[in-house]
Structures are given as structure tokens and as C-alpha cells.
Write a protein that holds these residues in place. Structure first.
Motif, PDB file in Angstrom:
ATOM      1  N   VAL A 128      41.425  70.094  51.193  1.00  0.00           N
ATOM      2  CA  VAL A 128      41.835  70.813  49.980  1.00  0.00           C
ATOM      3  C   VAL A 128      43.064  70.168  49.361  1.00  0.00           C
ATOM      4  O   VAL A 128      43.163  70.004  48.135  1.00  0.00           O
ATOM      5  CB  VAL A 128      42.087  72.298  50.301  1.00  0.00           C
ATOM      6  CG1 VAL A 128      42.717  73.008  49.111  1.00  0.00           C
ATOM      7  CG2 VAL A 128      40.787  72.992  50.694  1.00  0.00           C
ATOM      8  N   ARG A 129      44.005  69.769  50.201  1.00  0.00           N
ATOM      9  CA  ARG A 129      45.229  69.135  49.685  1.00  0.00           C
ATOM     10  C   ARG A 129      44.918  67.814  48.991  1.00  0.00           C
ATOM     11  O   ARG A 129      45.479  67.506  47.931  1.00  0.00           O
ATOM     12  CB  ARG A 129      46.212  68.915  50.831  1.00  0.00           C
ATOM     13  CG  ARG A 129      47.561  68.367  50.391  1.00  0.00           C
ATOM     14  CD  ARG A 129      48.489  68.222  51.567  1.00  0.00           C
ATOM     15  NE  ARG A 129      47.915  67.342  52.582  1.00  0.00           N
ATOM     16  CZ  ARG A 129      48.513  67.050  53.736  1.00  0.00           C
ATOM     17  NH1 ARG A 129      49.685  67.617  54.022  1.00  0.00           N
ATOM     18  NH2 ARG A 129      47.942  66.239  54.600  1.00  0.00           N
ATOM     19  N   ASP A 130      44.018  67.016  49.581  1.00  0.00           N
ATOM     20  CA  ASP A 130      43.646  65.750  48.936  1.00  0.00           C
ATOM     21  C   ASP A 130      42.937  65.994  47.610  1.00  0.00           C
ATOM     22  O   ASP A 130      43.129  65.236  46.644  1.00  0.00           O
ATOM     23  CB  ASP A 130      42.745  64.938  49.876  1.00  0.00           C
ATOM     24  CG  ASP A 130      43.486  64.446  51.114  1.00  0.00           C
ATOM     25  OD1 ASP A 130      44.730  64.414  51.074  1.00  0.00           O
ATOM     26  OD2 ASP A 130      42.824  64.109  52.117  1.00  0.00           O
ATOM     27  N   MET A 131      42.110  67.037  47.560  1.00  0.00           N
ATOM     28  CA  MET A 131      41.415  67.352  46.317  1.00  0.00           C
ATOM     29  C   MET A 131      42.405  67.800  45.242  1.00  0.00           C
ATOM     30  O   MET A 131      42.288  67.420  44.070  1.00  0.00           O
ATOM     31  CB  MET A 131      40.365  68.432  46.559  1.00  0.00           C
ATOM     32  CG  MET A 131      39.543  68.766  45.327  1.00  0.00           C
ATOM     33  SD  MET A 131      38.509  70.237  45.549  1.00  0.00           S
ATOM     34  CE  MET A 131      39.766  71.519  45.652  1.00  0.00           C
ATOM     35  N   LEU A 132      43.383  68.611  45.640  1.00  0.00           N
ATOM     36  CA  LEU A 132      44.364  69.086  44.667  1.00  0.00           C
ATOM     37  C   LEU A 132      45.204  67.942  44.119  1.00  0.00           C
ATOM     38  O   LEU A 132      45.676  68.011  42.970  1.00  0.00           O
ATOM     39  CB  LEU A 132      45.274  70.138  45.323  1.00  0.00           C
ATOM     40  CG  LEU A 132      44.618  71.463  45.692  1.00  0.00           C
ATOM     41  CD1 LEU A 132      45.621  72.369  46.392  1.00  0.00           C
ATOM     42  CD2 LEU A 132      44.049  72.156  44.473  1.00  0.00           C
ATOM     43  N   ALA A 133      45.407  66.914  44.915  1.00  0.00           N
ATOM     44  CA  ALA A 133      46.198  65.773  44.452  1.00  0.00           C
ATOM     45  C   ALA A 133      45.500  65.012  43.334  1.00  0.00           C
ATOM     46  O   ALA A 133      46.144  64.270  42.581  1.00  0.00           O
ATOM     47  CB  ALA A 133      46.486  64.827  45.617  1.00  0.00           C
ATOM     48  N   LEU A 134      44.183  65.178  43.191  1.00  0.00           N
ATOM     49  CA  LEU A 134      43.456  64.503  42.114  1.00  0.00           C
ATOM     50  C   LEU A 134      43.787  65.091  40.750  1.00  0.00           C
ATOM     51  O   LEU A 134      43.637  64.404  39.731  1.00  0.00           O
ATOM     52  CB  LEU A 134      41.943  64.604  42.357  1.00  0.00           C
ATOM     53  CG  LEU A 134      41.397  63.953  43.629  1.00  0.00           C
ATOM     54  CD1 LEU A 134      39.908  64.236  43.758  1.00  0.00           C
ATOM     55  CD2 LEU A 134      41.651  62.452  43.625  1.00  0.00           C
ATOM     56  N   GLY A 135      44.194  66.376  40.721  1.00  0.00           N
ATOM     57  CA  GLY A 135      44.439  67.042  39.445  1.00  0.00           C
ATOM     58  C   GLY A 135      45.482  66.348  38.596  1.00  0.00           C
ATOM     59  O   GLY A 135      45.191  65.930  37.460  1.00  0.00           O
ATOM     60  N   PRO A 136      46.720  66.174  39.086  1.00  0.00           N
ATOM     61  CA  PRO A 136      47.736  65.527  38.251  1.00  0.00           C
ATOM     62  C   PRO A 136      47.673  64.003  38.271  1.00  0.00           C
ATOM     63  O   PRO A 136      48.457  63.355  37.575  1.00  0.00           O
ATOM     64  CB  PRO A 136      49.044  66.014  38.892  1.00  0.00           C
ATOM     65  CG  PRO A 136      48.692  66.242  40.313  1.00  0.00           C
ATOM     66  CD  PRO A 136      47.269  66.710  40.335  1.00  0.00           C
ATOM     67  N   PHE A 144      38.532  69.522  34.570  1.00  0.00           N
ATOM     68  CA  PHE A 144      38.579  69.776  35.999  1.00  0.00           C
ATOM     69  C   PHE A 144      39.976  69.533  36.564  1.00  0.00           C
ATOM     70  O   PHE A 144      40.461  70.277  37.415  1.00  0.00           O
ATOM     71  CB  PHE A 144      37.564  68.891  36.728  1.00  0.00           C
ATOM     72  CG  PHE A 144      37.443  69.181  38.199  1.00  0.00           C
ATOM     73  CD1 PHE A 144      36.925  70.398  38.647  1.00  0.00           C
ATOM     74  CD2 PHE A 144      37.861  68.254  39.133  1.00  0.00           C
ATOM     75  CE1 PHE A 144      36.819  70.670  40.004  1.00  0.00           C
ATOM     76  CE2 PHE A 144      37.763  68.521  40.487  1.00  0.00           C
ATOM     77  CZ  PHE A 144      37.236  69.731  40.929  1.00  0.00           C
ATOM     78  N   GLY A 145      40.637  68.488  36.063  1.00  0.00           N
ATOM     79  CA  GLY A 145      42.000  68.221  36.505  1.00  0.00           C
ATOM     80  C   GLY A 145      42.956  69.329  36.098  1.00  0.00           C
ATOM     81  O   GLY A 145      43.829  69.736  36.871  1.00  0.00           O
ATOM     82  N   ASP A 146      42.789  69.845  34.870  1.00  0.00           N
ATOM     83  CA  ASP A 146      43.634  70.958  34.428  1.00  0.00           C
ATOM     84  C   ASP A 146      43.372  72.208  35.263  1.00  0.00           C
ATOM     85  O   ASP A 146      44.303  72.968  35.561  1.00  0.00           O
ATOM     86  CB  ASP A 146      43.367  71.253  32.952  1.00  0.00           C
ATOM     87  CG  ASP A 146      43.791  70.106  32.045  1.00  0.00           C
ATOM     88  OD1 ASP A 146      44.629  69.286  32.493  1.00  0.00           O
ATOM     89  OD2 ASP A 146      43.284  70.025  30.909  1.00  0.00           O
ATOM     90  N   ALA A 147      42.114  72.428  35.640  1.00  0.00           N
ATOM     91  CA  ALA A 147      41.796  73.581  36.484  1.00  0.00           C
ATOM     92  C   ALA A 147      42.435  73.452  37.857  1.00  0.00           C
ATOM     93  O   ALA A 147      42.937  74.436  38.412  1.00  0.00           O
ATOM     94  CB  ALA A 147      40.275  73.721  36.614  1.00  0.00           C
ATOM     95  N   LEU A 148      42.447  72.233  38.408  1.00  0.00           N
ATOM     96  CA  LEU A 148      43.098  72.022  39.704  1.00  0.00           C
ATOM     97  C   LEU A 148      44.602  72.275  39.617  1.00  0.00           C
ATOM     98  O   LEU A 148      45.199  72.853  40.529  1.00  0.00           O
ATOM     99  CB  LEU A 148      42.827  70.599  40.207  1.00  0.00           C
ATOM    100  CG  LEU A 148      41.392  70.283  40.633  1.00  0.00           C
ATOM    101  CD1 LEU A 148      41.274  68.817  41.039  1.00  0.00           C
ATOM    102  CD2 LEU A 148      40.968  71.182  41.792  1.00  0.00           C
ATOM    103  N   VAL A 149      45.195  71.842  38.531  1.00  0.00           N
ATOM    104  CA  VAL A 149      46.640  72.055  38.371  1.00  0.00           C
ATOM    105  C   VAL A 149      46.955  73.541  38.212  1.00  0.00           C
ATOM    106  O   VAL A 149      47.890  74.067  38.826  1.00  0.00           O
ATOM    107  CB  VAL A 149      47.160  71.239  37.167  1.00  0.00           C
ATOM    108  CG1 VAL A 149      48.628  71.601  36.882  1.00  0.00           C
ATOM    109  CG2 VAL A 149      47.027  69.749  37.434  1.00  0.00           C
ATOM    110  N   SER A 150      46.189  74.240  37.372  1.00  0.00           N
ATOM    111  CA  SER A 150      46.453  75.666  37.149  1.00  0.00           C
ATOM    112  C   SER A 150      46.177  76.501  38.391  1.00  0.00           C
ATOM    113  O   SER A 150      46.751  77.583  38.554  1.00  0.00           O
ATOM    114  CB  SER A 150      45.609  76.172  35.978  1.00  0.00           C
ATOM    115  OG  SER A 150      44.215  76.029  36.267  1.00  0.00           O
ATOM    116  N   SER A 151      45.295  76.014  39.274  1.00  0.00           N
ATOM    117  CA  SER A 151      45.001  76.772  40.500  1.00  0.00           C
ATOM    118  C   SER A 151      46.148  76.731  41.491  1.00  0.00           C
ATOM    119  O   SER A 151      46.112  77.446  42.501  1.00  0.00           O
ATOM    120  CB  SER A 151      43.735  76.222  41.163  1.00  0.00           C
ATOM    121  OG  SER A 151      43.951  74.907  41.665  1.00  0.00           O
ATOM    122  N   GLN A 152      47.169  75.905  41.225  1.00  0.00           N
ATOM    123  CA  GLN A 152      48.307  75.783  42.139  1.00  0.00           C
ATOM    124  C   GLN A 152      49.542  76.500  41.614  1.00  0.00           C
ATOM    125  O   GLN A 152      50.670  76.164  41.996  1.00  0.00           O
ATOM    126  CB  GLN A 152      48.627  74.301  42.360  1.00  0.00           C
ATOM    127  CG  GLN A 152      47.456  73.490  42.873  1.00  0.00           C
ATOM    128  CD  GLN A 152      47.785  72.015  42.981  1.00  0.00           C
ATOM    129  OE1 GLN A 152      48.704  71.607  43.687  1.00  0.00           O
ATOM    130  NE2 GLN A 152      47.023  71.184  42.274  1.00  0.00           N
TER     131      GLN A 152
END
Length: 287
Positions: A128-136, A144-152
Motif C-alpha cells: 500500500v505504501r509503494d502504491m501511495l508513493a505513485l500518487g505524487p 488516479f494520482g489525485d485520488a491517491l493523494v487525497s486518500s492520504q
């Protein structure tokens, strides 16, 4: 001759019942000592006044004013409520569909529900952490990147809700599966449909009232998991109640144990409420 033969046959039964009762009482006493003695020791540790001597309730009364406690508690309760809703929205329709419409998929669904128990949480959170790092980084500027950033969002991390739903699914599945098997859902549905009820009425007025205990059990298990989970929130750098407790324990041990004891008693109270949820309905039936 009949009376003489009957008495020796009843005596062993009475003795076995007495031995069974004694074994149950002994087991309850041992379990009570095992759980209550550490709890009593923790409470005694929190009410000791090490400065002036004697007993004090200072550490319990100061919990609401502790720095960061209100935010951590609010965040954990919000995560717990949203996770419970998410788990029920995922598992209840899936279980009903498998039971009523797609019974051949039961082994597949059951196998999928066990995957969170097979995959170590540390491996799950690493992915999950590696996936979240793809956002920014690689996915910056994409939806999808914006969704990953907003989910944090630190105030309400949506990604924790998603991970907690995955972790709670096996426990909710077992609770709901036991409830569905106990009420014989297929027979209830056939009877309701035979009387002309729509599928909405079957689910809302027939199945869910009979599954109330199973649903409450699944909700309680999910609530306990979220309020006690530390590893994933700590690795993803979100401050929930468990991570706040670990942080505060280095500064004020008695306050940390006071919060832990209060949260444990609160969880027990919730368990009592869940166990008594069906009592009024049962008493009305018996009367």
C-alpha cells in the motif's frame, strides 16, 4: 427389582453432572483471574499518587485535556464507523447473493475472504505504501494520482478505511455466514416470495431482522479491529488512538495506561450492548 435397578443407573449421571458443573466453575474462575488480575493491576497503577501518596483520579480526569487525545479519538471513531459501514456494504450483499443466487461460488468467496489472514499485514502495508508513493510521483496530475493523494488526508485517511475493510472482511464473513446458516435464509426467502413479497421486502423485512445478531457481531469485530490497530497506521504515519497511546507512553506512562484501561472498558461495554441487543425481541416472544 425395578427400583433397585434404577438407583444405581441415576447415580453416575448425577456425579457426571456435578463434575461437569465443577469443571465449568473452575474454568470461569481461572479465566476471571487471568483477565481481571492484570486489569486490576493496571487500574491500581493509574490511580496511585506517586507524589503525595494515596489514591487519585487525576489521570482519568485529565484524559480529555491531554494534548492530541481529542483529535486521535475523533479520527479513530470516524475510521471505525466508516469501516463498519464499508464492511457491511461489501459483505452483506455478497453473502446474500452467494446464498440465494450463486451457491456454486461459495467456495470461491470463502477462499477470497481468507486471503487477508494469509497475507501478513506488514507485507500488505508495504504494498500500500509503494502504491501511495505513485500518487505524487509517477501519476502526478492524473485522476488516479489525485485520488491517491487525497486518500492520504491526515484528518481522515481514506486509505486506512480501505485497508481496514480488507482486514475486517474475514471476521465479518464468519459472523454473517454463521447467522445465515442459523436462520435458514433460503427457506425464509422461498416463504416470503411465495407470499408475494418483493426482493426489497424480503431483504429488508425478512432477512435483515433475523440477521441482526450476526450483523451486530460483524460490526463489533470490525470496530474492535479498527480501534486497536497500530501497525498499519504507524507505518503509514497517521495518528490514530493506538499510535497516540504509544507516543504518549514515553512522556506519561500513567496517562497512557489510563487511556488504555478506559478504552478497554469502553470496548467491553460495547460488547455488552451487542450481546443484549436481541434481548427485548426474545423476551417478547417468550411472553
Amino acid at each position: 427389582m425395578t427400583a433397585v435397578l434404577t438407583r444405581p443407573a441415576e447415580a453416575p449421571v448425577v456425579k457426571r453432572r456435578k463434575r461437569g458443573s465443577a469443571a465449568r466453575v473452575t474454568t470461569l474462575i481461572v479465566a476471571g483471574v487471568y483477565f481481571l488480575v492484570p486489569l486490576a493491576a493496571a487500574i491500581w497503577f493509574t490511580i496511585q499518587d506517586k507524589v503525595h501518596g494515596g489514591v487519585t483520579g487525576e489521570y482519568y480526569t485529565s484524559i480529555p485535556q491531554a494534548e492530541g487525545f481529542a483529535d486521535a479519538l475523533r479520527r479513530s471513531l470516524s475510521l471505525a464507523v466508516l469501516t463498519v459501514l464499508g464492511v457491511l456494504l461489501v459483505t452483506v450483499p455478497a453473502m446474500l447473493a452467494v446464498t440465494l443466487r450463486l451457491p456454486r461460488l461459495r467456495p470461491i468467496v470463502e477462499g477470497l475472504s481468507l486471503l487477508p489472514l494469509v497475507i501478513p499485514p506488514i507485507a500488505l502495508v508495504a504494498g500500500v505504501r509503494d502504491m501511495l508513493a505513485l500518487g505524487p510521483n509517477q501519476l502526478a496530475g492524473t485522476p488516479f494520482g489525485d485520488a491517491l493523494v487525497s486518500s492520504q488526508d491526515p484528518e481522515l485517511p481514506i486509505i486506512l478505511i480501505v485497508v481496514y475493510i480488507v482486514l475486517a472482511t474475514p471476521f465479518a464473513y464468519r459472523s454473517l455466514d454463521a447467522g445465515i446458516r442459523a436462520v435458514d435464509a433460503r427457506t425464509l426467502v422461498d416463504a416470503a416470495r411465495g407470499l408475494g413479497s418483493s426482493w426489497f421486502d424480503v431483504v429488508w423485512r425478512v432477512l435483515l431482522p433475523n440477521l441482526r445478531g450476526a450483523v451486530l457481531g460483524a460490526a463489533f469485530l470490525t470496530l474492535g479491529l479498527v480501534l486497536g490497530e497500530y501497525t498499519i497506521a504507524s507505518i503509514l504515519l497517521f495518528e490514530t488512538l493506538p499510535t497516540w497511546l504509544v507516543k504518549i507512553s514515553g512522556e506519561n506512562g500513567q496517562l497512557s495506561v489510563s487511556v488504555s484501561t478506559a478504552s478497554l472498558l469502553f470496548t467491553w461495554l460495547l460488547l455488552l450492548v451487542v450481546s443484549l441487543a436481541d434481548r427485548p425481541k426474545t423476551s417478547r416472544r417468550e411472553s
